[in-house]
Motif scaffolding. Structure first.
Motif, short mmCIF file in Angstrom:
data_model
loop_
_atom_site.label_atom_id
_atom_site.label_comp_id
_atom_site.label_asym_id
_atom_site.label_seq_id
_atom_site.Cartn_x
_atom_site.Cartn_y
_atom_site.Cartn_z
N PRO A 14 0.82 -1.21 0.00
CA PRO A 14 0.00 0.00 0.00
C PRO A 14 0.86 1.27 0.00
N MET A 15 0.39 2.27 -0.71
CA MET A 15 1.10 3.55 -0.85
C MET A 15 1.47 4.15 0.49
N GLU A 16 0.53 4.18 1.42
CA GLU A 16 0.81 4.84 2.70
C GLU A 16 1.97 4.18 3.44
N SER A 17 2.06 2.87 3.39
CA SER A 17 3.14 2.16 4.08
C SER A 17 4.49 2.49 3.47
N VAL A 18 4.55 2.52 2.16
CA VAL A 18 5.80 2.86 1.48
C VAL A 18 6.14 4.33 1.73
N MET A 19 5.14 5.20 1.69
CA MET A 19 5.37 6.61 1.95
C MET A 19 5.93 6.81 3.37
N ARG A 20 5.36 6.11 4.32
CA ARG A 20 5.85 6.23 5.69
C ARG A 20 7.31 5.81 5.78
N MET A 21 7.67 4.69 5.15
CA MET A 21 9.05 4.24 5.17
C MET A 21 9.96 5.27 4.51
N ALA A 22 9.50 5.82 3.40
CA ALA A 22 10.30 6.81 2.67
C ALA A 22 10.50 8.08 3.49
N LEU A 23 9.45 8.53 4.16
CA LEU A 23 9.52 9.80 4.88
C LEU A 23 10.11 9.70 6.28
N THR A 24 10.09 8.53 6.89
CA THR A 24 10.72 8.39 8.22
C THR A 24 12.22 8.13 8.11
N GLY A 25 12.67 7.73 6.91
CA GLY A 25 14.10 7.53 6.70
C GLY A 25 14.71 6.54 7.67
N ARG A 26 15.86 6.93 8.21
CA ARG A 26 16.59 6.03 9.11
C ARG A 26 15.99 5.96 10.51
N HIS A 27 14.95 6.72 10.75
CA HIS A 27 14.39 6.82 12.10
C HIS A 27 13.33 5.78 12.41
N GLU A 28 13.02 4.92 11.46
CA GLU A 28 12.03 3.87 11.71
C GLU A 28 12.31 2.70 10.78
N ARG A 29 12.21 1.50 11.33
CA ARG A 29 12.43 0.28 10.54
C ARG A 29 11.16 -0.55 10.51
N LEU A 30 10.96 -1.18 9.38
CA LEU A 30 9.86 -2.13 9.22
C LEU A 30 10.37 -3.50 9.63
N SER A 31 9.66 -4.18 10.49
CA SER A 31 10.05 -5.54 10.86
C SER A 31 9.66 -6.51 9.74
N ALA A 32 10.23 -7.69 9.78
CA ALA A 32 9.86 -8.71 8.79
C ALA A 32 8.37 -9.03 8.90
N ALA A 33 7.87 -9.07 10.13
CA ALA A 33 6.44 -9.38 10.32
C ALA A 33 5.57 -8.31 9.67
N ARG A 34 5.93 -7.05 9.85
CA ARG A 34 5.14 -5.96 9.25
C ARG A 34 5.28 -5.98 7.72
N ALA A 35 6.47 -6.22 7.22
CA ALA A 35 6.68 -6.30 5.77
C ALA A 35 5.85 -7.43 5.17
N HIS A 36 5.71 -8.52 5.91
CA HIS A 36 4.88 -9.63 5.45
C HIS A 36 3.41 -9.22 5.42
N GLN A 37 2.95 -8.54 6.46
CA GLN A 37 1.57 -8.05 6.50
C GLN A 37 1.27 -7.12 5.34
N LEU A 38 2.25 -6.33 4.93
CA LEU A 38 2.06 -5.35 3.87
C LEU A 38 2.26 -5.92 2.47
N GLY A 39 2.59 -7.20 2.36
CA GLY A 39 2.75 -7.82 1.06
C GLY A 39 4.10 -7.60 0.42
N ILE A 40 5.06 -7.09 1.17
CA ILE A 40 6.40 -6.87 0.63
C ILE A 40 7.15 -8.19 0.51
N LEU A 41 6.82 -9.15 1.37
CA LEU A 41 7.43 -10.47 1.30
C LEU A 41 6.37 -11.53 1.54
N SER A 42 6.67 -12.74 1.12
CA SER A 42 5.66 -13.80 1.19
C SER A 42 5.93 -14.84 2.26
#
Length: 172
Positions: free
Chosen positions: A54-82
């Motif tokens: 989803p756009m919002e999730s990617v936008m958040r990652m892009a705009l938070t920069g180095r100040h926030e990391r996506l966990s593997a679990a969250r990336a899985h929820q967002l469809g970034i990994l299977s």
């Protein structure tokens, strides 16, 4: 292409995630895009990731920069990994196992499938379906279309035809 993410996947490393056919990750893997934290534009990697998540999730990652990391679990929820691999030491084996499953299928059918699915990202639904139909028709008469059902009926593994690659000189 399978991307197996272990550890931190940041910035340009996100290209592998965005461009892979299938992404798996160790349970302790994390994802971030630090471009804006160093005064750079987060563009190519995140533009491609918007096609998987989803756009919002990617936008958040892009705009938070180095100040926030996506966990593997969250990336899985967002469809970034299977797939999330636990324990992380099993990542290489899981990637190998997945590759072996994929390698058992018709190379020609997989090539046409990948072309249809990745191409669909560039078009609207109607045009994507028309292009997909052309890929489907391109397999008509291919030896794998007879071999697959025959092998299934005979309860044996199929013997796929080798993939033929176009001669670059013939394309000129």
């Amino acid at each position: 292409m399978i991307a197996a993410v272990n550890g931190v996947c940041a910035g340009g490393g996100l290209h592998f995630v965005a461009d892979a056919d299938i992404v798996i990750a160790a349970s302790d893997a994390t994802f971030l895009d630090p471009h804006v934290s160093i005064g750079q534009v987060a563009a190519y990697e995140d533009i491609a990731l918007v096609r998987k998540s989803p756009m919002e999730s990617v936008m958040r990652m892009a705009l938070t920069g180095r100040h926030e990391r996506l966990s593997a679990a969250r990336a899985h929820q967002l469809g970034i990994l299977s797939q999330i691999v636990t324990p992380p030491d099993d990542l290489s084996g899981a990637a190998q196992e997945l590759a072996e499953k994929i390698a058992r299928n018709s190379p020609a059918a997989m090539r046409a499938t990948k072309k249809a699915l990745w191409g669909a990202l560039e078009m609207g639904l109607t045009d994507a379906c028309k292009a997909g139909a052309l890929e489907l028709v391109s397999m008509w008469g291919h030896p794998d279309q007879a071999e697959g059902p025959l092998a299934f009926a005979e309860k044996r593994e199929p013997e796929w035809a080798p993939v033929t690659r176009p001669n670059p000189e013939e394309q000129l």
